[in-house]
Design a protein around this motif. Structure first.
Motif, PDB file in Angstrom:
ATOM      1  N   GLU A  36      -5.337   6.285   4.304  1.00  0.00           N
ATOM      2  CA  GLU A  36      -6.557   5.725   3.506  1.00  0.00           C
ATOM      3  C   GLU A  36      -6.284   5.888   2.173  1.00  0.00           C
ATOM      4  O   GLU A  36      -5.553   7.055   1.538  1.00  0.00           O
ATOM      5  CB  GLU A  36      -7.672   6.419   3.982  1.00  0.00           C
ATOM      6  CG  GLU A  36      -8.279   5.834   5.422  1.00  0.00           C
ATOM      7  CD  GLU A  36      -9.468   6.586   5.502  1.00  0.00           C
ATOM      8  OE1 GLU A  36     -10.112   7.289   4.609  1.00  0.00           O
ATOM      9  OE2 GLU A  36      -9.949   6.576   6.580  1.00  0.00           O
ATOM     10  N   GLY A  37      -6.177   4.968   1.203  1.00  0.00           N
ATOM     11  CA  GLY A  37      -5.960   4.792  -0.245  1.00  0.00           C
ATOM     12  C   GLY A  37      -4.709   4.728  -0.645  1.00  0.00           C
ATOM     13  O   GLY A  37      -4.363   4.739  -1.844  1.00  0.00           O
ATOM     14  N   GLU A  89       2.904  -1.380   1.388  1.00  0.00           N
ATOM     15  CA  GLU A  89       4.445  -1.008   1.512  1.00  0.00           C
ATOM     16  C   GLU A  89       4.553   0.585   1.874  1.00  0.00           C
ATOM     17  O   GLU A  89       5.583   0.856   2.516  1.00  0.00           O
ATOM     18  CB  GLU A  89       4.840  -1.471   0.252  1.00  0.00           C
ATOM     19  CG  GLU A  89       6.307  -1.321   0.287  1.00  0.00           C
ATOM     20  CD  GLU A  89       7.078  -1.830  -1.102  1.00  0.00           C
ATOM     21  OE1 GLU A  89       8.035  -1.890  -1.309  1.00  0.00           O
ATOM     22  OE2 GLU A  89       6.189  -2.379  -2.081  1.00  0.00           O
ATOM     23  N   TYR A  90       3.938   1.425   1.033  1.00  0.00           N
ATOM     24  CA  TYR A  90       3.987   2.749   1.427  1.00  0.00           C
ATOM     25  C   TYR A  90       3.857   3.303   2.763  1.00  0.00           C
ATOM     26  O   TYR A  90       4.649   3.973   3.292  1.00  0.00           O
ATOM     27  CB  TYR A  90       3.049   3.849   0.344  1.00  0.00           C
ATOM     28  CG  TYR A  90       3.358   4.960   0.636  1.00  0.00           C
ATOM     29  CD1 TYR A  90       4.272   5.826   0.050  1.00  0.00           C
ATOM     30  CD2 TYR A  90       2.403   5.824   1.650  1.00  0.00           C
ATOM     31  CE1 TYR A  90       4.256   7.427   0.300  1.00  0.00           C
ATOM     32  CE2 TYR A  90       2.458   7.086   1.546  1.00  0.00           C
ATOM     33  CZ  TYR A  90       3.411   8.183   0.960  1.00  0.00           C
ATOM     34  OH  TYR A  90       3.341   9.232   1.463  1.00  0.00           O
ATOM     35  N   CYS A  91       2.513   2.802   3.100  1.00  0.00           N
ATOM     36  CA  CYS A  91       2.525   3.180   4.654  1.00  0.00           C
ATOM     37  C   CYS A  91       3.329   2.777   5.743  1.00  0.00           C
ATOM     38  O   CYS A  91       3.695   3.358   6.828  1.00  0.00           O
ATOM     39  CB  CYS A  91       1.071   2.769   5.149  1.00  0.00           C
ATOM     40  SG  CYS A  91      -0.467   3.552   4.092  1.00  0.00           S
ATOM     41  N   ARG A  92       3.958   1.416   5.327  1.00  0.00           N
ATOM     42  CA  ARG A  92       5.144   0.948   6.458  1.00  0.00           C
ATOM     43  C   ARG A  92       6.182   1.868   6.285  1.00  0.00           C
ATOM     44  O   ARG A  92       6.833   2.019   7.513  1.00  0.00           O
ATOM     45  CB  ARG A  92       5.421  -0.557   6.104  1.00  0.00           C
ATOM     46  CG  ARG A  92       4.214  -1.537   6.740  1.00  0.00           C
ATOM     47  CD  ARG A  92       4.862  -2.896   6.567  1.00  0.00           C
ATOM     48  NE  ARG A  92       5.040  -3.264   5.171  1.00  0.00           N
ATOM     49  CZ  ARG A  92       3.998  -3.916   4.310  1.00  0.00           C
ATOM     50  NH1 ARG A  92       2.988  -4.130   4.708  1.00  0.00           N
ATOM     51  NH2 ARG A  92       4.591  -4.180   3.139  1.00  0.00           N
ATOM     52  N   ALA A  93       6.517   2.350   5.274  1.00  0.00           N
ATOM     53  CA  ALA A  93       7.745   2.975   5.138  1.00  0.00           C
ATOM     54  C   ALA A  93       7.814   4.443   5.649  1.00  0.00           C
ATOM     55  O   ALA A  93       8.761   5.180   5.943  1.00  0.00           O
ATOM     56  CB  ALA A  93       8.358   3.203   3.495  1.00  0.00           C
ATOM     57  N   VAL A  94       6.540   4.881   5.690  1.00  0.00           N
ATOM     58  CA  VAL A  94       6.258   6.287   5.816  1.00  0.00           C
ATOM     59  C   VAL A  94       5.806   6.543   7.314  1.00  0.00           C
ATOM     60  O   VAL A  94       6.039   7.550   8.173  1.00  0.00           O
ATOM     61  CB  VAL A  94       5.292   7.110   4.953  1.00  0.00           C
ATOM     62  CG1 VAL A  94       5.053   8.523   5.474  1.00  0.00           C
ATOM     63  CG2 VAL A  94       5.941   6.968   3.736  1.00  0.00           C
ATOM     64  N   PHE A  95       4.856   5.856   8.028  1.00  0.00           N
ATOM     65  CA  PHE A  95       4.035   6.026   9.263  1.00  0.00           C
ATOM     66  C   PHE A  95       4.777   5.208  10.209  1.00  0.00           C
ATOM     67  O   PHE A  95       4.630   3.881   9.972  1.00  0.00           O
ATOM     68  CB  PHE A  95       2.560   5.750   9.047  1.00  0.00           C
ATOM     69  CG  PHE A  95       1.972   6.745   7.917  1.00  0.00           C
ATOM     70  CD1 PHE A  95       1.861   8.182   8.370  1.00  0.00           C
ATOM     71  CD2 PHE A  95       1.724   6.636   6.700  1.00  0.00           C
ATOM     72  CE1 PHE A  95       1.115   9.187   7.767  1.00  0.00           C
ATOM     73  CE2 PHE A  95       0.972   7.546   5.910  1.00  0.00           C
ATOM     74  CZ  PHE A  95       0.963   8.801   6.368  1.00  0.00           C
ATOM     75  N   LEU A 109      -8.744  14.890   9.711  1.00  0.00           N
ATOM     76  CA  LEU A 109      -9.188  13.471   9.535  1.00  0.00           C
ATOM     77  C   LEU A 109      -9.556  13.216   8.159  1.00  0.00           C
ATOM     78  O   LEU A 109     -10.169  12.134   7.874  1.00  0.00           O
ATOM     79  CB  LEU A 109     -10.179  12.899  10.669  1.00  0.00           C
ATOM     80  CG  LEU A 109      -9.613  12.989  11.917  1.00  0.00           C
ATOM     81  CD1 LEU A 109     -10.814  12.215  12.820  1.00  0.00           C
ATOM     82  CD2 LEU A 109      -8.465  12.284  12.341  1.00  0.00           C
ATOM     83  N   GLY A 110      -9.514  14.455   7.404  1.00  0.00           N
ATOM     84  CA  GLY A 110     -10.125  14.324   5.736  1.00  0.00           C
ATOM     85  C   GLY A 110     -11.430  14.192   5.735  1.00  0.00           C
ATOM     86  O   GLY A 110     -11.846  13.620   4.604  1.00  0.00           O
ATOM     87  N   GLU A 111     -12.088  14.681   6.636  1.00  0.00           N
ATOM     88  CA  GLU A 111     -13.754  14.587   6.562  1.00  0.00           C
ATOM     89  C   GLU A 111     -14.441  15.739   6.267  1.00  0.00           C
ATOM     90  O   GLU A 111     -15.673  16.186   6.279  1.00  0.00           O
ATOM     91  CB  GLU A 111     -14.263  14.251   8.108  1.00  0.00           C
ATOM     92  CG  GLU A 111     -13.867  12.659   8.337  1.00  0.00           C
ATOM     93  CD  GLU A 111     -14.194  12.571   9.708  1.00  0.00           C
ATOM     94  OE1 GLU A 111     -14.865  13.412  10.403  1.00  0.00           O
ATOM     95  OE2 GLU A 111     -13.604  11.357  10.161  1.00  0.00           O
ATOM     96  N   ASP A 112     -13.382  16.852   5.484  1.00  0.00           N
ATOM     97  CA  ASP A 112     -13.931  18.104   5.090  1.00  0.00           C
ATOM     98  C   ASP A 112     -14.810  18.025   3.762  1.00  0.00           C
ATOM     99  O   ASP A 112     -14.503  17.071   3.139  1.00  0.00           O
ATOM    100  CB  ASP A 112     -13.196  19.098   5.035  1.00  0.00           C
ATOM    101  CG  ASP A 112     -11.992  18.751   4.396  1.00  0.00           C
ATOM    102  OD1 ASP A 112     -11.517  19.641   3.710  1.00  0.00           O
ATOM    103  OD2 ASP A 112     -11.763  17.894   4.188  1.00  0.00           O
TER     104      ASP A 112
END
Length: 388
Positions: free
Chosen positions: A219-220, A224-230, A385-388
């Motif tokens: 999220e955010g 391009e970054y997400c494809r390269a990392v995850f 999940l970053g919900e805190d």
């Protein structure tokens, strides 16, 4: 070594839960007790968000409309001077397995004859784009799916696997083409997922949560970054499969059911006969295996072990993952050191080829591992999940 012994060994390397538990209990017992709330949250997340029968029925209705139109209006004539025959139009991927979630997309593949031999990628791509060009034009002109709302229509002809993509009535739709002699690999992969779920429901729970955790980390961040990392959805499921097979929590379905799920034996006729014919993992065989091999360990503990496994045990820079036997082999000279390499049973090309920043992915794994080891059990799910 038994699966329990392998898991105990992995948890011993991680250490005991931070708050301490029964010193007389095994590592599995202590981590299961510490992560009991986290496990409940994973199970609740899956049950609350899994694809409903109604949603799947809606997707199948769209698929049926597409199939009927193609048979009557597209494949009844030549496409770029060539006649094709539809063998099947089938869903694949998450929407056609236990990993289908609310709001999920519909991946469908049009299986056509004549088939092309493996290795003829240039001709395969040319013919695929010939067919997809016609489909794209028919949808764009509203001749196809005329009573449905279509948005963001695009023909990605230069992609590794060309597709027509867009939204139909709010559902993400990807249409691709297969020209294989037997059942297409994409459809077969979803049947592997079904088989693994039969052997251990924790496989589905773990895969669904790993995908959700990775999505929360995206999220955010730009695409391009997400494809390269995850890892993508397919590769994520393969990583979970490899992890569970490595720990002897799942059998080697490819060899165990080769006559039923083996790529060389599966015809559309067998598929349509179902498990009463000659397709799929039969319940009796599954139950016999589970009686001898089931290990009591929670899905929360398995997620912890998954993170440890891919940060400490597996070295993506020097090893490739061979799926059939769940072995980590040295990379070959052609393998990029900064790329996750998965040697899949079905997909002959590396499904994880887009991941080129292994170090960044490992940092996310380590971050999640630290959360589990230091945060109270009831807060772990939200923090991950970053919900805190």
């Amino acid at each position: 070594m038994s699966n329990k012994a392998i898991i105990e060994q992995g948890l011993k390397a991680i250490g005991l839960p931070y708050k301490g538990s029964d010193p007389n209990g095994s590592y599995i017992q202590q981590w299961d007790a510490d992560l009991i709330e986290f496990t409940k949250n994973i199970e609740k997340f899956y049950e609350d968000n899994r694809q409903t029968d109604g949603e799947f029925a809606k997707k199948l209705q769209i698929l049926k409309e597409i199939e009927d139109y193609l048979i009557k209006q597209v494949f009844n004539k030549r496409i770029n001077e060539r006649l094709y025959e539809i063998k099947a139009v089938v869903p694949f991927g998450s929407s056609n397995s236990g990993l289908g979630m609310k709001g999920g997309d519909l991946d469908l593949i049009i299986c056509v004859y004549p088939p092309l031999r493996q290795g003829d990628e240039v001709e395969m791509k040319r013919r695929t784009n010939d067919i997809l060009t016609v489909i794209h034009e028919k949808i764009k002109s509203k001749e196809m799916l005329r009573n449905r709302r279509f948005e963001d229509l695009e023909h990605r002809e230069k992609a590794r696997v060309p597709i027509v993509t867009g939204k139909v009535d709010g559902i993400d739709l990807d249409i691709s083409i297969s020209m294989t002699q037997l059942v297409c690999a994409q459809y077969l992969s979803s049947k592997y997922i079904d088989a693994y779920e039969k052997y251990d429901r924790r496989f589905i729970l773990l895969a669904a949560f790993v995908k959700e955790w990775q999505n929360s980390e995206k999220e955010g961040k730009d695409d391009e970054y997400c494809r390269a990392v995850f890892p993508n959805s397919c590769s994520t499921v393969l990583l979970v499969t490899f992890f569970m097979k490595y720990h002897n929590l799942l059998p080697h379905v490819t060899t165990k059911h080769n006559d039923r799920l083996g790529e060389a034996y599966v015809t559309w006729a067998k598929v349509r006969q179902g498990e009463n014919g000659a397709f799929g993992a039969q319940n009796l065989e599954v139950n016999n295996w589970k009686r001898s091999n089931f290990c009591q360990v929670s899905v929360g503990t398995l997620f912890l072990l998954f993170l440890h496994f891919y940060t400490t045990v597996i070295d993506f820079k020097t090893q490739r993952l061979e799926m059939e036997r769940a072995t980590a082999k040295p990379k070959s000279g052609n393998d990029a050191p900064n790329q996750i390499v998965i040697e899949d049973v079905i997909d002959k090309q590396n499904p994880a080829g887009s991941v080129t920043d292994i170090d960044a992915y490992k940092q996310y794994l380590q971050k999640a591992l630290k959360i589990i080891k230091t945060v109270k059990g009831k807060d772990i799910f939200d923090r991950l999940l970053g919900e805190d």
